[in-house]
Scaffold this motif. Sequence first.
Motif, PDB file in Angstrom:
ATOM      1  N   SER A 553       0.855  -1.193   0.000  1.00 22.48           N
ATOM      2  CA  SER A 553       0.000   0.000   0.000  1.00 22.48           C
ATOM      3  C   SER A 553       0.889   1.240   0.000  1.00 22.48           C
ATOM      4  N   LYS A 554       0.278   2.410  -0.168  1.00 26.39           N
ATOM      5  CA  LYS A 554       1.019   3.673  -0.163  1.00 26.39           C
ATOM      6  C   LYS A 554       1.779   3.818   1.154  1.00 26.39           C
ATOM      7  N   GLU A 555       1.113   3.477   2.255  1.00 26.21           N
ATOM      8  CA  GLU A 555       1.741   3.615   3.571  1.00 26.21           C
ATOM      9  C   GLU A 555       2.918   2.656   3.744  1.00 26.21           C
ATOM     10  N   GLU A 556       2.764   1.452   3.223  1.00 24.47           N
ATOM     11  CA  GLU A 556       3.838   0.462   3.344  1.00 24.47           C
ATOM     12  C   GLU A 556       5.067   0.875   2.540  1.00 24.47           C
ATOM     13  N   LEU A 557       4.829   1.400   1.354  1.00 24.81           N
ATOM     14  CA  LEU A 557       5.953   1.816   0.515  1.00 24.81           C
ATOM     15  C   LEU A 557       6.703   2.980   1.160  1.00 24.81           C
ATOM     16  N   LEU A 617      17.356   3.350  -5.715  1.00 26.53           N
ATOM     17  CA  LEU A 617      16.358   2.512  -6.368  1.00 26.53           C
ATOM     18  C   LEU A 617      14.969   2.754  -5.788  1.00 26.53           C
ATOM     19  N   LEU A 618      14.863   2.712  -4.467  1.00 25.70           N
ATOM     20  CA  LEU A 618      13.554   2.874  -3.832  1.00 25.70           C
ATOM     21  C   LEU A 618      12.966   4.251  -4.126  1.00 25.70           C
ATOM     22  N   SER A 619      13.816   5.270  -4.139  1.00 29.11           N
ATOM     23  CA  SER A 619      13.337   6.630  -4.425  1.00 29.11           C
ATOM     24  C   SER A 619      12.805   6.724  -5.849  1.00 29.11           C
ATOM     25  N   THR A 625       5.599   5.445  -8.726  1.00 27.74           N
ATOM     26  CA  THR A 625       4.337   5.175  -8.034  1.00 27.74           C
ATOM     27  C   THR A 625       3.503   6.455  -7.914  1.00 27.74           C
ATOM     28  N   GLU A 626       4.163   7.539  -7.584  1.00 33.36           N
ATOM     29  CA  GLU A 626       3.450   8.813  -7.429  1.00 33.36           C
ATOM     30  C   GLU A 626       2.955   9.320  -8.782  1.00 33.36           C
ATOM     31  N   VAL A 644      16.140   4.549 -15.757  1.00 34.38           N
ATOM     32  CA  VAL A 644      17.398   3.805 -15.770  1.00 34.38           C
ATOM     33  C   VAL A 644      17.773   3.355 -14.362  1.00 34.38           C
ATOM     34  N   VAL A 645      17.250   4.056 -13.363  1.00 35.21           N
ATOM     35  CA  VAL A 645      17.486   3.658 -11.969  1.00 35.21           C
ATOM     36  C   VAL A 645      16.422   2.664 -11.515  1.00 35.21           C
ATOM     37  N   SER A 646      15.162   2.961 -11.824  1.00 36.30           N
ATOM     38  CA  SER A 646      14.067   2.099 -11.355  1.00 36.30           C
ATOM     39  C   SER A 646      14.067   0.734 -12.022  1.00 36.30           C
ATOM     40  N   PHE A 647      14.821   0.582 -13.126  1.00 42.75           N
ATOM     41  CA  PHE A 647      14.918  -0.732 -13.762  1.00 42.75           C
ATOM     42  C   PHE A 647      15.643  -1.732 -12.872  1.00 42.75           C
ATOM     43  N   ALA A 648      16.281  -1.232 -11.829  1.00 37.82           N
ATOM     44  CA  ALA A 648      16.782  -2.048 -10.710  1.00 37.82           C
ATOM     45  C   ALA A 648      18.025  -2.870 -11.004  1.00 37.82           C
ATOM     46  N   LEU A 649      18.854  -2.404 -11.935  1.00 45.61           N
ATOM     47  CA  LEU A 649      20.112  -3.116 -12.167  1.00 45.61           C
ATOM     48  C   LEU A 649      21.204  -2.655 -11.215  1.00 45.61           C
TER      49      LEU A 649
END
Length: 785
Positions: A553-557, A617-619, A625-626, A644-649
């Motif tokens: 959920s939004k709160e969990e993330l 990555l999380l940011s 998500t936002e 390129v960051v969120s692709f998680a390599l």
Amino acid sequence: MPSVTAAAPAGWSPCVVTPARSSRGRASLSGVARAYAERRLVAENISLPNKHKEELKTRIRNQLRRPQLPPSSYDTAWVSMVPMRGSHQTPCFPQCVEWILQNQQDDGSWGVSQSDSSISKDVLLSTLACVLALRRWNVGRENMWRGLHFIGRNFSVAMDEQVTAPIGFNITFPGLLSLAIDMGLEIPIRQTDVCGILHLREMELKRQAVDSSSGRKAYMSYIAEGLGNMLDWDEAMKFQRKNGSLFSSPSTTAVALIHKYNDQALQYLNLLVSEFGSAVPALYPLKIHCQLSMVDALEKMGISQHFVSDIESILDMAYSCWLQKDEEIMMDIATCAMAFRLLRMNGYDVSSDELSHIAGPSNFHDSLQGYLNDTKSLLELYKASKVNLSEDDLILDGIGSWSGNLLKDKLCSSRVQKDLIFGEMEYAVKFPFYATLERLEHKRNIEHFDAWGPLMLTTKSSSFRINQEFVALAVEDFSSSQYVYQDELQHLDSWVKENKLDQLQFARQKLTYCYLSAAATIFSSELSDARISWAKNGVLTTVVDDFFDVGGSKEELENLVALVEKWHAHHAVEFYSEQVKIVFSAIYTTVNHLGAMASAAQGRDVTNHLVEIWLDLLSSMMVETEWQRSQYVPTVEEYMTNAVVSFALGPIVLPALYFVGQDVLEQAVKDEEYDKLFRLMSTPGRLLNDCQSFEREGNQGKLNSVSLFVLHSGGSMSIEAAKKAIQKSIDVSRRELLRLVLRKESPVPRPCKELFWKMCKIVHLFYSQTDGFSSPKEMIQQQQA
């Protein structure tokens, strides 16, 4: 096809790796390797002793330094027929005549001994040439009689179109047969058979007569032994090289010397006999070709790491010859293309300008190899064309286009499908070198050793082959590595359970897949820590990706991001849910553990850097998500900067750099090249994934690069046009990445840069035809086909 037994994790197969849950099992390597391994490697079901393995390395090292060219009975026979100048009744090379007398087989033949009982056209041709040589000097009457009777008993082979023939056989063999008859030799074959094979020659010559191309002229000169006085020798001598030879062929040079005396040709043969003694090889010089072929074989089988200094010496020598435009490299298309590919991929500055003489299909067809439609040369050209470092290399682009089309035409031919090299052609077209998993390639190459064992254009007699000791060492190396992989997979399976990751209902279970990508690319046994880091972080990024996509959920993330931001003081932040606790705890304990290991290896604290990688990555995932929650439509540039960051390599590749045995200095991590390597690696992955997942993500209301291109075009760009534009960006990024990886002067060590390239190869394979991460079995099956 039978298989070679090689130790492997239980469940290891060409398709997928599964966690080992029982005692060590066995994996199979099929093909030639099996018979060899059963005979030499795994007798009594044990691996080779280390002493034997070292002996294998020593023998291979000796071959690398001084390749052994097998004697050619056919070429030796022609050299022996050269008379002394001014004395036509005296052989110029009597030692070659003596060799023929001393090296007849028990069955009366000369030539390469067959591993089975079959008789080849090569042996028939060699035997006839040796008989002619003895008749020329009136020696060895008994030897001649036995040779003629061997030919008589096996003459049907010469007429059999299903039997593979040396180059020009339908002209050279009948030509030699006609010469034998003129010399008064009685061959025990029916007159109708003689007429039949002479008719074949007549038909072949008529077919050749209508062709006036340069390739045809080269071909006719190359097979001059079968033409004699029918050949325009002044025209043929135009093909003489600086070393005095014609086509580096002893037999062609010898027959030219017989018909048209030439000092340079005689010097070439004198050099040849002084180098090899009483028997000469089928081609000379051939050292560079043989050495490069062996380097290629070592790399293809995954054992090049055992011969680093030897390979460096060979490539240094080849590079020197390349700069000097040495004929040994430049005059043979396969050697030239292979040299270009190996030198460029090993960081040498070689220009594609040196391939301009074969830049177009007409140039190729005008060459001897082109006229012969030589598959090996075509395949080498195609592979060389893929080692392209810029988007405007017209020479490589052109070669890649026409050679690829010719290979595809060959693949559509039902006749060529019986050829051993068919599978190699099909594989090269389907999987370019930038879309493969190395360890799976090694396995495949060992299994298909027979397909690429003949490493040169088939000659008029015999050809150089890689020694089977290469296979022996490769099988042993592959086999022993499987034990290491199994132990690592068991450790990872326990790690997943200890961290309760298997209890997360939303998360895809991708352990074996993440480990496969690690073991199949970072394959050396001693790089265990790098593989473990790669695989663990691969699992964790998959979990986090699923958490952001569907699980949280939004709160969990927000809670997860806050915990990572606080890291050392995370105890001050409460867990919003059990799911957050499991995900964060797994990241926290794993990153700290890997950080401690990496810090010890580097001699400085790098844990904070690993934490920063995860926070980035999380940011970036939170930004996406936002965007989705607020229905914000970013520009393509905004999207890609974040994507390129969120692709998680990052968490997968960057920590592994610390575990490949290199000092990764802090200034290297902060250098512009480090960031550029990361972006150029991630860009193709993100874009390839977007192209494959466009429809699925569109149905979920998500935007990606494809939909953004279409949206921001104002309706002027179709989906297909967007994908085409994206593919161009993928190609540009991949080429620029390879250029950076191969650049010698760099703040980032070469072994570290290679990890960026390895991951780029992985994403190209994963998303080449499907979403491989979602369909791993299908993707791996495609590569193993």
